[in-house]
Design a protein around this motif. Structure first.
Motif, PDB file in Angstrom:
ATOM      1  N   SER A 204      27.352  17.067  59.943  1.00 20.55           N
ATOM      2  CA  SER A 204      26.401  18.115  60.336  1.00 20.55           C
ATOM      3  C   SER A 204      26.765  18.731  61.694  1.00 20.55           C
ATOM      4  CB  SER A 204      24.975  17.554  60.361  1.00 20.55           C
ATOM      5  OG  SER A 204      24.873  16.516  61.295  1.00 20.55           O
ATOM      6  N   PHE A 205      27.287  17.915  62.607  1.00 18.89           N
ATOM      7  CA  PHE A 205      27.680  18.448  63.929  1.00 18.89           C
ATOM      8  C   PHE A 205      28.876  19.382  63.804  1.00 18.89           C
ATOM      9  CE2 PHE A 205      25.743  14.359  65.064  1.00 18.89           C
ATOM     10  CZ  PHE A 205      24.769  14.822  65.930  1.00 18.89           C
ATOM     11  N   ILE A 206      29.831  18.943  62.985  1.00 15.32           N
ATOM     12  CA  ILE A 206      31.071  19.693  62.867  1.00 15.32           C
ATOM     13  C   ILE A 206      30.829  21.019  62.144  1.00 15.32           C
ATOM     14  CG2 ILE A 206      33.333  19.639  61.698  1.00 15.32           C
ATOM     15  CD1 ILE A 206      32.973  16.449  62.627  1.00 15.32           C
ATOM     16  N   SER A 238      37.342  23.905  57.554  1.00 15.33           N
ATOM     17  CA  SER A 238      38.128  25.079  57.944  1.00 15.33           C
ATOM     18  C   SER A 238      39.118  24.720  59.057  1.00 15.33           C
ATOM     19  CB  SER A 238      37.187  26.157  58.473  1.00 15.33           C
ATOM     20  OG  SER A 238      36.588  25.714  59.679  1.00 15.33           O
ATOM     21  N   LEU A 239      40.060  25.646  59.267  1.00 11.68           N
ATOM     22  CA  LEU A 239      41.020  25.439  60.348  1.00 11.68           C
ATOM     23  C   LEU A 239      40.316  25.453  61.698  1.00 11.68           C
ATOM     24  CD1 LEU A 239      43.976  27.578  58.965  1.00 11.68           C
ATOM     25  CD2 LEU A 239      43.938  25.091  59.302  1.00 11.68           C
ATOM     26  N   GLU A 240      39.221  26.205  61.775  1.00 12.48           N
ATOM     27  CA  GLU A 240      38.451  26.218  63.024  1.00 12.48           C
ATOM     28  C   GLU A 240      37.876  24.845  63.350  1.00 12.48           C
ATOM     29  OE1 GLU A 240      36.499  29.748  61.556  1.00 12.48           O
ATOM     30  OE2 GLU A 240      35.728  30.030  63.618  1.00 12.48           O
ATOM     31  N   HIS A 241      37.312  24.205  62.314  1.00  6.81           N
ATOM     32  CA  HIS A 241      36.796  22.843  62.511  1.00  6.81           C
ATOM     33  C   HIS A 241      37.919  21.928  62.998  1.00  6.81           C
ATOM     34  CE1 HIS A 241      33.623  23.619  59.111  1.00  6.81           C
ATOM     35  NE2 HIS A 241      33.208  24.087  60.282  1.00  6.81           N
ATOM     36  N   LEU A 242      39.063  22.055  62.338  1.00  5.95           N
ATOM     37  CA  LEU A 242      40.200  21.184  62.656  1.00  5.95           C
ATOM     38  C   LEU A 242      40.670  21.421  64.089  1.00  5.95           C
ATOM     39  CD1 LEU A 242      42.198  19.126  61.466  1.00  5.95           C
ATOM     40  CD2 LEU A 242      43.669  21.042  60.867  1.00  5.95           C
ATOM     41  N   GLU A 243      40.790  22.696  64.470  1.00  2.00           N
ATOM     42  CA  GLU A 243      41.269  23.028  65.815  1.00  2.00           C
ATOM     43  C   GLU A 243      40.308  22.511  66.878  1.00  2.00           C
ATOM     44  OE1 GLU A 243      44.056  23.757  67.157  1.00  2.00           O
ATOM     45  OE2 GLU A 243      44.632  23.551  65.045  1.00  2.00           O
ATOM     46  N   PHE A 244      39.029  22.646  66.606  1.00  3.20           N
ATOM     47  CA  PHE A 244      38.046  22.166  67.572  1.00  3.20           C
ATOM     48  C   PHE A 244      38.222  20.667  67.802  1.00  3.20           C
ATOM     49  CE2 PHE A 244      34.168  19.959  68.555  1.00  3.20           C
ATOM     50  CZ  PHE A 244      33.793  20.586  69.727  1.00  3.20           C
ATOM     51  N   LEU A 245      38.306  19.913  66.705  1.00  8.96           N
ATOM     52  CA  LEU A 245      38.431  18.455  66.833  1.00  8.96           C
ATOM     53  C   LEU A 245      39.750  18.068  67.501  1.00  8.96           C
ATOM     54  CD1 LEU A 245      36.933  17.299  63.427  1.00  8.96           C
ATOM     55  CD2 LEU A 245      35.896  17.049  65.682  1.00  8.96           C
ATOM     56  N   ARG A 246      40.783  18.808  67.177  1.00  9.54           N
ATOM     57  CA  ARG A 246      42.085  18.523  67.785  1.00  9.54           C
ATOM     58  C   ARG A 246      42.034  18.739  69.304  1.00  9.54           C
ATOM     59  NH1 ARG A 246      46.787  18.936  65.015  1.00  9.54           N
ATOM     60  NH2 ARG A 246      46.072  20.639  63.710  1.00  9.54           N
ATOM     61  N   GLU A 247      41.435  19.865  69.693  1.00  8.70           N
ATOM     62  CA  GLU A 247      41.313  20.171  71.123  1.00  8.70           C
ATOM     63  C   GLU A 247      40.583  19.070  71.887  1.00  8.70           C
ATOM     64  OE1 GLU A 247      39.303  23.899  72.035  1.00  8.70           O
ATOM     65  OE2 GLU A 247      40.829  24.869  70.768  1.00  8.70           O
ATOM     66  N   GLY A 255      37.903  15.867  55.143  1.00  5.33           N
ATOM     67  CA  GLY A 255      37.082  16.996  54.712  1.00  5.33           C
ATOM     68  C   GLY A 255      37.746  17.811  53.636  1.00  5.33           C
ATOM     69  N   TYR A 256      37.009  18.797  53.121  1.00  9.07           N
ATOM     70  CA  TYR A 256      37.499  19.604  52.009  1.00  9.07           C
ATOM     71  C   TYR A 256      38.786  20.337  52.362  1.00  9.07           C
ATOM     72  CZ  TYR A 256      32.883  18.822  49.834  1.00  9.07           C
ATOM     73  OH  TYR A 256      31.772  18.274  49.281  1.00  9.07           O
ATOM     74  N   LEU A 257      39.005  20.635  53.646  1.00 10.07           N
ATOM     75  CA  LEU A 257      40.243  21.297  54.054  1.00 10.07           C
ATOM     76  C   LEU A 257      41.456  20.501  53.564  1.00 10.07           C
ATOM     77  CD1 LEU A 257      41.507  23.650  55.756  1.00 10.07           C
ATOM     78  CD2 LEU A 257      41.568  22.054  57.668  1.00 10.07           C
ATOM     79  N   LEU A 258      41.368  19.204  53.658  1.00 10.17           N
ATOM     80  CA  LEU A 258      42.442  18.314  53.212  1.00 10.17           C
ATOM     81  C   LEU A 258      42.316  18.083  51.703  1.00 10.17           C
ATOM     82  CD1 LEU A 258      44.788  16.574  54.267  1.00 10.17           C
ATOM     83  CD2 LEU A 258      43.126  14.778  54.776  1.00 10.17           C
TER      84      LEU A 258
END
Ligand code: C2E
Ligand code: CA
Ligand code: CA
Ligand code: CA
Length: 277
Positions: A204-206, A238-247, A255-258
């Motif tokens: 929910s946070f992500i 999404s890639l945005e979610h991924l980039e945020f977590l990576r940062e 997640g569904y992205l994978l």
């Protein structure tokens, strides 16, 4: 008016009656369905943030109902808990997950892990660690390749008892993750008091990711890492979610992205395609 009130009353009792009845019937169906092998374990991959490599699978149960189709765990796990069959269902899931991860490990040198969700009720059983040990022995899976995911509700019931059980599990090499962290009655204190390895940040946070969520997620990651815990971000779509977590230095993601959770055969294909086998 009085009449309308009476009708409303009848309406609600009838509606509640139906809900109760449906619930009851589903419970009976579940007993039979479990015995007739209608439960299936699907798997969702987890990947390392740094390399993108798949490092584990989360086991997620489904019920293939002969008339109703595929029923999600949110619809039947609470019923299994209520009617007192979650212990046997939970052990069955664990055994299935161990058999499947063993299959995968035999095809490859990479030591993929499997993460299995536990219900709070399974923790109340003193025999649980012994039962887990037996499953590991029967399936010839090393405890290092098993992760158990617990939620705060398992933890708060009886903290001392839970810590004892977690210690016994950890002595077998099993890793412990706290799931849905940041929701419910989560307390930062748990991160210190319980012998944990991983923290899973609730999806929910992500997914919402408003200004407050950003602060909370960033904070959870920092605290967890200072306490030597690994952080898994779930619900990455999404890639945005991924980039945020990576940062923010999250260690692993899911997640569904994978991939969505998939039946065993399909997850094997996916692993082959990604050369994770
Ligand atoms: P959970 O442990 O938090 O599992 C994550 C849930 O999010 C799964 O739903 C998964 O399919 C879904 N999910 C994964 N990636 C994404 C994404 O990118 N976006 C969105 N929107 N959702 C995503 P599922 O499989 O329906 O499971 C729901 C819950 O049921 C689980 O939440 C867990 O609490 C429980 N559960 C599932 N399997 C088991 C089990 O074997 N035993 C027990 N006791 N509980 C289980
Ligand atoms: Ca989980
Ligand atoms: Ca979760
Ligand atoms: Ca959940």
């Amino acid at each position: 008016s009085k009449k309308a009130g009476k009708n409303t009353f009848h309406f609600y009792t009838r509606k509640l009656g139906n809900v109760f009845c449906e619930h009851f019937l589903l419970g009976q169906d579940l007993r039979i369905g479990f015995e007739s092998n209608e439960l299936e374990v699907h798997y969702q991959p987890m990947a390392e943030m740094a390399t993108g490599a798949v490092c584990g699978l989360e086991a997620l149960v489904r019920w293939r109902h002969p008339q109703k189709g595929l029923i999600p765990p949110s619809k039947f796990i609470p019923i299994a808990e209520e009617i007192g069959i979650i212990d046997s269902i939970g052990l069955w899931i664990l055994r299935r997950a161990c058999l499947d991860i063993k299959q995968i490990q035999m095809r490859s040198k990479k030591g993929l892990k499997v993460a299995v969700n536990l219900s709070a009720i399974q923790f109340q059983n003193k025999n649980f660690p012994r039962q887990v040990q037996k499953i590991l022995r029967d399936t010839n899976v090393d405890g290092r390749f098993l992760e158990l995911e617990i939620t705060e509700s398992a933890v708060i019931k009886d903290a001392e008892h839970t810590i004892q059980i977690l210690k016994e599990l950890k002595a077998m090499g099993i890793q412990i993750s706290i799931d849905d962290f940041g929701t419910g009655y989560s307390s930062l204190d748990y991160l210190k008091r319980f012998p944990l390895n991983n923290v899973k940040i609730d999806k929910s946070f992500i997914q919402r990711m408003d200004a407050e969520d950003v602060i909370i997620v960033t904070g959870i990651i920092k605290i967890a890492q200072h306490l030597q815990l690994r952080v898994i971000g779930e619900g990455v779509e999404s890639l945005e979610h991924l980039e945020f977590l990576r940062e923010h230095n999250c260690d692993l993601y899911q997640g569904y992205l994978l991939s969505k959770p998939l039946p065993f055969e399909n997850i094997c294909k996916l692993l082959e395609e990604r050369s994770s086998l």
